[in-house]
Enzyme design. Structure first.
Site, PDB file in Angstrom:
ATOM      1  N   ASP A 103       0.832  -1.206   0.000  1.00  0.00           N
ATOM      2  CA  ASP A 103       0.000   0.000   0.000  1.00  0.00           C
ATOM      3  C   ASP A 103       0.868   1.257   0.000  1.00  0.00           C
ATOM      4  O   ASP A 103       1.999   1.248   0.470  1.00  0.00           O
ATOM      5  CB  ASP A 103      -0.868   0.061   1.264  1.00  0.00           C
ATOM      6  CG  ASP A 103      -1.837  -1.097   1.338  1.00  0.00           C
ATOM      7  OD1 ASP A 103      -2.186  -1.639   0.292  1.00  0.00           O
ATOM      8  OD2 ASP A 103      -2.232  -1.430   2.474  1.00  0.00           O
TER       9      ASP A 103
HETATM   10  N1  URA Z   1      -1.356  -5.831   3.984  1.00  0.00           N
HETATM   11  C1  URA Z   1      -1.764  -4.561   4.034  1.00  0.00           C
HETATM   12  O1  URA Z   1      -2.747  -4.242   4.680  1.00  0.00           O
HETATM   13  N2  URA Z   1      -1.052  -3.649   3.348  1.00  0.00           N
HETATM   14  C2  URA Z   1       0.032  -3.943   2.622  1.00  0.00           C
HETATM   15  O2  URA Z   1       0.642  -3.061   2.026  1.00  0.00           O
HETATM   16  C3  URA Z   1       0.435  -5.277   2.591  1.00  0.00           C
HETATM   17  C4  URA Z   1      -0.265  -6.210   3.274  1.00  0.00           C
END
Ligand code: URA
Length: 243
Positions: A103
């Site tokens: 993310d």
């Molecule tokens: N899980 C999440 O919530 N975000 C990420 O970036 C990776 C795994």
């Protein structure tokens, strides 16, 4: 300049020994001229043919480990012109792309490559590589919370596979946990903690398939070592061929 038989072997024509034979047998042409001397050096820019068929040069395979900071998007281009992980990897001419996603607001380890087979291998849904995250979450996690995360939890229409969880630190206000999963649903870790009422404050991926981000600074990258690439291939490609 490299020896013709090495060039041919690197391009996947055959073993180096066999390529020497092909040359001696007069089956190899360099810029339209038959070459029969195996030691002949080439630049790699020539038109090289074996039995009249053009040999495409081997593409250099690139495997990069980046420690992504928060505020970068993990794709090659962004429709909103936000900074991408590619902006952090300078000096690479080849077209590389991230393996999987992190993310915008998550930091940590992400692998970039131009090797499609390698990327598929790591992300294959049947046996995704183990990913380890360090999550700082709101409130104090109890034994029941950990149990629920470990068993698998409904994150809105999807029940997660078993995870492994280790509490590193906790106070009334916040807990720091290490969580290992083998899946990669959208915002999975955040949704898992939301489901148990402990929203994530901060999230960092620390490892994939046993490769750790270690002391690499945020925003910096390094090449994976040959051993790391080979270890990952050993671990995960055998799974695929067993299908
Ligand atoms: N899980 C999440 O919530 N975000 C990420 O970036 C990776 C795994």
């Amino acid at each position: 300049m490299i020896r013709l038989q090495k060039y041919l072997a690197d391009a996947g024509v055959s073993s180096r020994r066999k390529c020497e034979e092909l040359i001696s047998q007069g089956r190899v042409q360099v810029n339209g001229r038959i070459v029969t001397e195996p030691g002949t050096k080439v630049e790699g820019t020539e038109e090289i043919r074996v039995d009249g068929k053009k040999v495409e040069p081997a593409k250099r395979k690139i495997y990069i480990l980046l420690n992504k900071p928060v505020g970068y998007i993990s794709s090659v281009r962004d429709q909103f012109s936000r900074k991408t992980v590619i902006d952090l990897v300078s000096g690479i001419k080849e077209r590389i792309y991230p393996v999987g996603r992190l993310d915008y607001d998550t930091s940590g380890l992400i692998i970039l490559t131009n090797d499609g087979e390698f990327a598929n291998m790591l992300m294959h849904p049947r046996h995704e590589a183990e990913k380890v995250y360090r999550a700082e979450v709101e409130g104090m996690l109890g034994a029941d919370d950990i149990n629920r995360l470990e068993k698998g939890i409904d994150i809105g229409g999807y029940v997660t596979a078993p995870a492994s969880v280790r509490v590193i630190d906790k106070t009334k206000k916040r807990s720091v946990v290490e969580i290992s999963i083998h899946e990669g649903k959208n915002r999975q870790v955040r949704r898992m903690f939301e489901s148990i009422g402990h929203p994530v404050l901060k999230l960092k991926r620390t490892a994939i398939g046993g490769i750790t981000v270690g002391t690499l600074e945020e925003g910096k990258w390094r090449y994976l070592t040959k051993t790391e690439v080979e270890d990952l291939k050993l671990k995960y490609s055998s799974n695929l061929s067993a299908e």
